[in-house]
Design a protein around this motif. Structure first.
Motif, mmCIF file in Angstrom:
data_model
loop_
_atom_site.group_PDB
_atom_site.id
_atom_site.type_symbol
_atom_site.label_atom_id
_atom_site.label_comp_id
_atom_site.label_asym_id
_atom_site.label_seq_id
_atom_site.Cartn_x
_atom_site.Cartn_y
_atom_site.Cartn_z
ATOM 1 N N LYS A 134 0.841 -1.202 0.000
ATOM 2 C CA LYS A 134 0.000 0.000 0.000
ATOM 3 C C LYS A 134 0.879 1.256 0.000
ATOM 4 C CE LYS A 134 -3.857 -2.160 2.446
ATOM 5 N NZ LYS A 134 -4.739 -2.140 3.599
ATOM 6 N N THR A 160 -9.427 8.538 1.864
ATOM 7 C CA THR A 160 -9.609 7.951 3.201
ATOM 8 C C THR A 160 -9.294 6.456 3.162
ATOM 9 O OG1 THR A 160 -11.258 9.579 3.832
ATOM 10 C CG2 THR A 160 -11.361 7.470 4.983
ATOM 11 N N GLY A 161 -8.807 5.933 4.289
ATOM 12 C CA GLY A 161 -8.532 4.496 4.385
ATOM 13 C C GLY A 161 -7.061 4.236 4.641
ATOM 14 N N THR A 173 -4.745 2.847 2.797
ATOM 15 C CA THR A 173 -3.814 3.136 1.704
ATOM 16 C C THR A 173 -3.634 4.652 1.547
ATOM 17 O OG1 THR A 173 -4.857 1.205 0.665
ATOM 18 C CG2 THR A 173 -3.193 2.381 -0.617
ATOM 19 N N GLY A 209 -7.842 5.443 -2.072
ATOM 20 C CA GLY A 209 -7.867 3.985 -2.167
ATOM 21 C C GLY A 209 -9.182 3.503 -2.752
ATOM 22 N N ALA A 210 -9.364 2.197 -2.790
ATOM 23 C CA ALA A 210 -10.630 1.613 -3.270
ATOM 24 C C ALA A 210 -10.765 0.217 -2.676
ATOM 25 C CB ALA A 210 -10.661 1.546 -4.790
ATOM 26 N N ASP A 211 -11.991 -0.270 -2.657
ATOM 27 C CA ASP A 211 -12.236 -1.634 -2.185
ATOM 28 C C ASP A 211 -12.195 -2.626 -3.334
ATOM 29 O OD1 ASP A 211 -12.737 -0.917 0.619
ATOM 30 O OD2 ASP A 211 -14.391 0.208 -0.262
ATOM 31 N N LYS A 255 -16.215 1.762 -3.530
ATOM 32 C CA LYS A 255 -15.575 2.458 -2.417
ATOM 33 C C LYS A 255 -16.575 2.562 -1.265
ATOM 34 C CE LYS A 255 -13.032 6.092 -2.995
ATOM 35 N NZ LYS A 255 -12.137 5.544 -1.964
ATOM 36 N N GLY A 256 -16.034 2.901 -0.095
ATOM 37 C CA GLY A 256 -16.912 3.131 1.047
ATOM 38 C C GLY A 256 -16.776 2.105 2.156
ATOM 39 N N GLY A 257 -15.782 1.205 2.009
ATOM 40 C CA GLY A 257 -15.540 0.241 3.082
ATOM 41 C C GLY A 257 -15.277 0.930 4.412
ATOM 42 N N GLY A 258 -14.721 2.129 4.346
ATOM 43 C CA GLY A 258 -14.454 2.895 5.566
ATOM 44 C C GLY A 258 -15.547 3.916 5.852
ATOM 45 N N GLY A 259 -16.564 3.950 5.007
ATOM 46 C CA GLY A 259 -17.709 4.822 5.256
ATOM 47 C C GLY A 259 -17.575 6.244 4.739
ATOM 48 N N ALA A 260 -16.529 6.505 3.939
ATOM 49 C CA ALA A 260 -16.279 7.897 3.529
ATOM 50 C C ALA A 260 -16.749 8.197 2.108
ATOM 51 C CB ALA A 260 -14.788 8.210 3.667
ATOM 52 N N LEU A 261 -17.563 7.307 1.532
ATOM 53 C CA LEU A 261 -17.878 7.396 0.102
ATOM 54 C C LEU A 261 -18.465 8.721 -0.349
ATOM 55 C CD1 LEU A 261 -21.202 5.639 -0.605
ATOM 56 C CD2 LEU A 261 -20.131 5.322 1.585
ATOM 57 N N GLU A 311 -15.807 11.372 -0.432
ATOM 58 C CA GLU A 311 -14.835 10.923 -1.437
ATOM 59 C C GLU A 311 -15.345 11.196 -2.849
ATOM 60 O OE1 GLU A 311 -12.528 7.265 0.840
ATOM 61 O OE2 GLU A 311 -14.321 6.802 -0.294
ATOM 62 N N LYS A 342 -7.061 -5.761 -4.851
ATOM 63 C CA LYS A 342 -8.287 -4.984 -5.099
ATOM 64 C C LYS A 342 -8.739 -5.063 -6.555
ATOM 65 C CE LYS A 342 -8.257 -3.260 -0.853
ATOM 66 N NZ LYS A 342 -8.068 -1.862 -0.541
#
Ligand SMILES: O=C[C@H](O)[C@H](O)[C@H](O)COP(=O)(O)O
Length: 232
Positions: free
Chosen positions: A7, A28-29, A31, A84-86, A96-102, A105, A123
């Motif tokens: 990363k 966010t995240g 990475t 980053g991205a999921d 995206k949005g695994g960390g809730g910031a979609l 972002e 990924k």
């Protein structure tokens, strides 16, 4: 090399694109956090840039690393967003949005001339959907919103379980914008652009984690080195 080192490598490669005077979107995240840290080192060495963070977590990281910050109310565009991205597919569509910031972002990416996605190469997927799709919703009327989301899924040929995201403490996860997230286990999204459009049309949906046509390039770090993929 472990995942975290990969990363960081991807983040370091994206940093090569940053020039003096640039206005940057800060993702966010885990990475994107590497990027913020490396950017902070360059700022300490004299690089002149300003950033817009995509979450309160990134704001805190950037402040800790000495990266000057602004908002999209004070400046009219961003040169590059690095995030980053999921999941990333070959057309550079993203989940995206695994960390809730979609939500933030997507606002920041859409205000940027270029979006560089940084990730370890796990990924990279042929088709989006293995990662649960985050849909950010308004708590009011959630039952109706869920039914409308299910209808959109059927119309777009996908199906799967939906669950309201919980935080580590067991309470409902609340985004920086004060909304909730429904994660949908769809498995395979054959037509992400149609699904993105259908979800965006639902009144209780604030935003969803499908990023269609926003990424300009992806920097993927793997055991065999770094691959940079440009959107055609
Ligand atoms: O909401 C979070 C973001 O979309 C992240 O960029 C995404 O979840 C990837 O995070 P990480 O780099 O930690 O895998």
């Amino acid at each position: 090399m472990n995942m975290d080192q990969l990363k960081r490598q991807a983040a370091a490669r994206a940093l090569d694109e940053v020039r003096d005077g640039m206005q940057l979107g800060l993702g966010t995240g885990s990475t994107a956090k590497h990027f913020v840290e490396l950017l902070g080192e360059r700022v300490a060495a004299g690089l002149n840039v300003i950033g817009v963070p995509t979450s309160e977590a990134t704001r805190a990281d950037a402040e800790r690393c000495g990266v000057p910050l602004t908002t999209l109310d004070e400046i009219d565009h961003l040169d590059i967003t690095v995030d980053g991205a999921d999941e990333i597919d070959p057309q550079l569509n993203l989940i995206k949005g695994g960390g809730g910031a979609l939500l933030r972002e997507k606002i920041v990416a859409a205000a940027s001339d270029r979006m560089i996605v940084i990730a370890d190469d796990t990924k990279w997927v042929p088709t989006l959907g293995r990662f649960p799709l985050p849909v950010e919703v308004i708590p009011f009327g959630l039952g109706a919103t869920r039914r409308a989301i299910e209808k959109a899924f059927v119309e777009c040929g996908v199906s799967g379980q939906m669950a309201v995201r919980k935080a580590k403490d067991g309470h409902v996860f609340v985004t920086d914008g004060g909304h909730w997230i429904v994660d949908a286990q769809l498995g395979r999204i054959a037509d992400p652009a149609s699904l993105a459009k259908a979800l965006s049309a639902i009144p209780g949906v604030v935003e969803h984690g499908l990023f269609i046509g926003l990424a300009s390039s992806a920097v993927l770090a793997g055991g065999e080195g770094i691959r940079v993929i440009e959107r055609r």
